[in-house]
Design a protein around this motif. Structure first.
Motif, PDB file in Angstrom:
ATOM      1  N   GLY A 277       0.632  -1.285  -0.086  1.00  9.21           N
ATOM      2  CA  GLY A 277       0.163  -0.005   0.052  1.00  9.21           C
ATOM      3  C   GLY A 277       0.798   1.140   0.050  1.00  9.21           C
ATOM      4  O   GLY A 277       0.360   2.372  -0.231  1.00  9.21           O
ATOM      5  N   GLU A 309      -5.113  -4.324  -9.441  1.00  3.21           N
ATOM      6  CA  GLU A 309      -5.620  -5.058  -8.527  1.00  3.21           C
ATOM      7  C   GLU A 309      -5.289  -4.456  -7.015  1.00  3.21           C
ATOM      8  O   GLU A 309      -6.169  -4.635  -6.200  1.00  3.21           O
ATOM      9  CB  GLU A 309      -4.701  -6.517  -8.428  1.00  3.21           C
ATOM     10  N   ALA A 310      -4.263  -3.686  -6.943  1.00  2.00           N
ATOM     11  CA  ALA A 310      -3.888  -3.186  -5.446  1.00  2.00           C
ATOM     12  C   ALA A 310      -5.043  -1.894  -5.505  1.00  2.00           C
ATOM     13  O   ALA A 310      -5.405  -1.426  -4.328  1.00  2.00           O
ATOM     14  CB  ALA A 310      -2.575  -2.384  -5.749  1.00  2.00           C
ATOM     15  N   SER A 311      -5.480  -1.058  -6.583  1.00  2.00           N
ATOM     16  CA  SER A 311      -6.222  -0.074  -6.647  1.00  2.00           C
ATOM     17  C   SER A 311      -7.673  -0.642  -6.149  1.00  2.00           C
ATOM     18  O   SER A 311      -8.486   0.185  -5.606  1.00  2.00           O
ATOM     19  CB  SER A 311      -6.266   0.844  -8.070  1.00  2.00           C
ATOM     20  N   LYS A 312      -7.974  -2.042  -6.281  1.00  2.00           N
ATOM     21  CA  LYS A 312      -9.395  -2.370  -6.108  1.00  2.00           C
ATOM     22  C   LYS A 312      -9.322  -2.570  -4.562  1.00  2.00           C
ATOM     23  O   LYS A 312     -10.630  -2.515  -3.833  1.00  2.00           O
ATOM     24  CB  LYS A 312      -9.480  -3.653  -6.847  1.00  2.00           C
ATOM     25  N   LYS A 313      -8.307  -2.912  -3.954  1.00  2.00           N
ATOM     26  CA  LYS A 313      -8.354  -2.886  -2.596  1.00  2.00           C
ATOM     27  C   LYS A 313      -8.396  -1.743  -1.840  1.00  2.00           C
ATOM     28  O   LYS A 313      -9.177  -1.620  -0.586  1.00  2.00           O
ATOM     29  CB  LYS A 313      -7.055  -4.115  -2.294  1.00  2.00           C
ATOM     30  N   ASN A 314      -7.711  -0.891  -2.084  1.00  2.00           N
ATOM     31  CA  ASN A 314      -7.395   0.444  -1.475  1.00  2.00           C
ATOM     32  C   ASN A 314      -8.055   1.559  -1.883  1.00  2.00           C
ATOM     33  O   ASN A 314      -8.338   2.817  -1.301  1.00  2.00           O
ATOM     34  CB  ASN A 314      -5.979   0.884  -0.917  1.00  2.00           C
ATOM     35  N   ASN A 315      -8.460   1.552  -3.122  1.00  2.00           N
ATOM     36  CA  ASN A 315      -9.016   2.400  -4.151  1.00  2.00           C
ATOM     37  C   ASN A 315      -8.261   4.020  -4.156  1.00  2.00           C
ATOM     38  O   ASN A 315      -9.051   4.933  -3.911  1.00  2.00           O
ATOM     39  CB  ASN A 315     -10.510   2.529  -3.447  1.00  2.00           C
TER      40      ASN A 315
END
Length: 467
Positions: A277, A309-315
């Protein structure tokens, strides 16, 4: 100055004022303060004044300040800061002159000085600075503000004069960081490196400790001059110098340096060492661009998918226009035609990024490198905006090397000829014609470009009578 006290019953109101997040809440609390008969309370009024100033609401801040029956140094400084943040240097000066002499704290002088620096009025800023020295109210903050003003104006000689005048006992790490950033901004990375060496090698106990900003700045300077050996040495000593792991800004500078010197594995090690993150958009863009620049197009595409994929988790981290330029360029240099087509097609519907001329240019380069000249021409013909000279020039450059690219060359050349002759890329077309020994086209294009730019063909802009 009398001590500021607040009756216990009003503490809740003060907490509400300082904790509110929106403009409506601030205005509602202002009304409540007035209804409760607390408007004369200098602490509450100043708290509201600070909130208005931070949000750039100068009119209500000024009205509140004018209505205050009693003002202390904190209230004056809050209003002064509000005026300074809004660029109202003249009004800030008038308010400063109205302040009672005992209320002119170092913060007052620094606020006025910074306001003049932001406005680019360095002469007035210097006058305030010297006056603060005479009034014995200056601090390292005053010196740093003046040094920063000169650095941002590109006046490094004046900044260096103040730096030397400060002496080692007064300088702090902000002073060094400001000077280093100023040299970088002026295009003198070697001087930034020399300033860093001075900071770390003087051996004086009073010499300040470098920060992550210091290390990131010197690493960027090493990248610009190509001194990767010293940059690597700085990286190895960073943990000892900082006492902590690199933050996102320093990690980004280190990755950029390693990618540009071809040390891809070391760049990826820096990226992998960042906490989950922690990588911001700049870090992801640096990784994607660096992998593509080093011929690792497939890895660049995988990095992009990881980012999504990371953006889907922490937006928080979402691709932008720069991301797709780096990504499509990576596909182009690695010959990833199918991947490039797919990524280009999903830009707007999947990620909300509208393709621009630079993205079309990347796709033209990708298709032409793969020998798909016809598809490249069709793509340019269907662009929603008029193709610029760079897109058309890329098409023309590839078309000239193709056996069946005559028609495409003529079409691209015709579109470039219709562009503004003052476009630098359009001017460059004449050089391309010259390389093909198409001298008739060279003369024709140079003439049309000269006419479009308002010059007479064959003449320069030199005026023998100009003084």
């Amino acid at each position: 100055m009398q001590p500021r006290t607040l009756p216990r019953g009003r503490a809740a109101v003060l907490r509400a004022v300082t904790g509110c997040r929106g403009r409506r809440e601030e205005q509602a609390l202002h009304c409540l303060v007035c209804k409760l008969g607390l408007a004369s309370d200098v602490v509450l009024a100043t708290a509201l004044l600070v909130r208005y100033g931070k949000r750039g609401l100068l009119a209500p801040a000024q009205r509140l300040f004018d209505e205050m029956p009693r003002r202390d140094a904190v209230a004056f400084n809050a209003m002064l800061a509000a005026l300074g943040a809004s660029g109202r240097a003249d009004d800030a000066r008038r308010l400063f002159d109205r302040m009672p002499e005992p209320d002119r704290t170092p913060a007052s002088w620094n606020t006025l000085l910074t306001c003049y620096c932001r406005a680019g009025d360095l002469a007035s800023a210097r006058a305030v600075f010297e006056a603060s020295l005479r009034a014995a109210t200056s601090s390292v903050v005053s010196w740093n503000a003046m040094v920063d003003g000169y650095c941002k104006a590109g006046r490094m000689d004046a900044a260096r004069e103040l730096f030397d005048r400060m002496g080692s006992s007064l300088r702090d790490v902000v002073t060094y960081n400001t000077m280093m950033a100023g040299y970088l901004r002026r295009g003198d990375p070697a001087a930034a490196i020399a300033m860093f060496r001075r900071l770390t090698q003087e051996g004086d106990q009073e010499t300040p400790r470098p920060t992550a900003v210091t290390i990131a700045t010197v690493v960027t300077a090493c990248t610009q001059v190509g001194d990767f050996g010293f940059g690597r040495a700085v990286h190895l000593s960073a943990r000892q110098l900082l006492g902590t792991s690199p933050d996102a800004v320093l990690s980004n500078a280190l990755m950029d340096m390693y990618f540009k010197c071809g040390s891809v594995d070391r760049a990826l090690e820096v990226f992998s060492a960042m906490p989950p993150g922690a990588p911001n958009l700049f870090c992801w863009n640096t990784v994607i661009a660096g992998l593509g620049r080093n011929g690792r197009g497939e890895d660049a595409v995988r990095a992009f998918r990881d980012m999504v994929e990371a953006s889907k988790k922490n937006n928080e981290v979402k691709p932008d226009s720069v991301t797709f330029v780096a990504l499509l360029s990576a596909c182009s240099h690695s010959g990833l035609v199918a991947e490039g087509r797919a990524l280009f097609g999903e830009m707007l519907p999947a990620h909300g990024v509208a393709p621009g001329a630079e993205h079309y240019g990347c796709m033209v380069d990708l298709l032409c490198r793969a020998g798909l000249l016809g598809e490249a021409v069709r793509l340019v013909r269907t662009m929603p905006v008029r193709p610029n000279a760079k897109v058309l020039g890329c098409l023309l450059l590839h078309a000239r090397g193709s056996g069946d690219g005559v028609a495409a060359s003529e079409w691209a050349a015709g579109r470039i000829a219709e562009l503004d002759g003052r476009d630098g890329a359009a001017y460059g077309l004449s050089n391309l014609y010259a390389s093909l020994q198409r001298w008739d086209h060279v003369e024709r294009h140079r003439s049309s470009a000269a006419v479009a730019s308002g010059k007479e063909p064959g003449r320069t802009s030199y005026d023998p009578h100009a003084r």
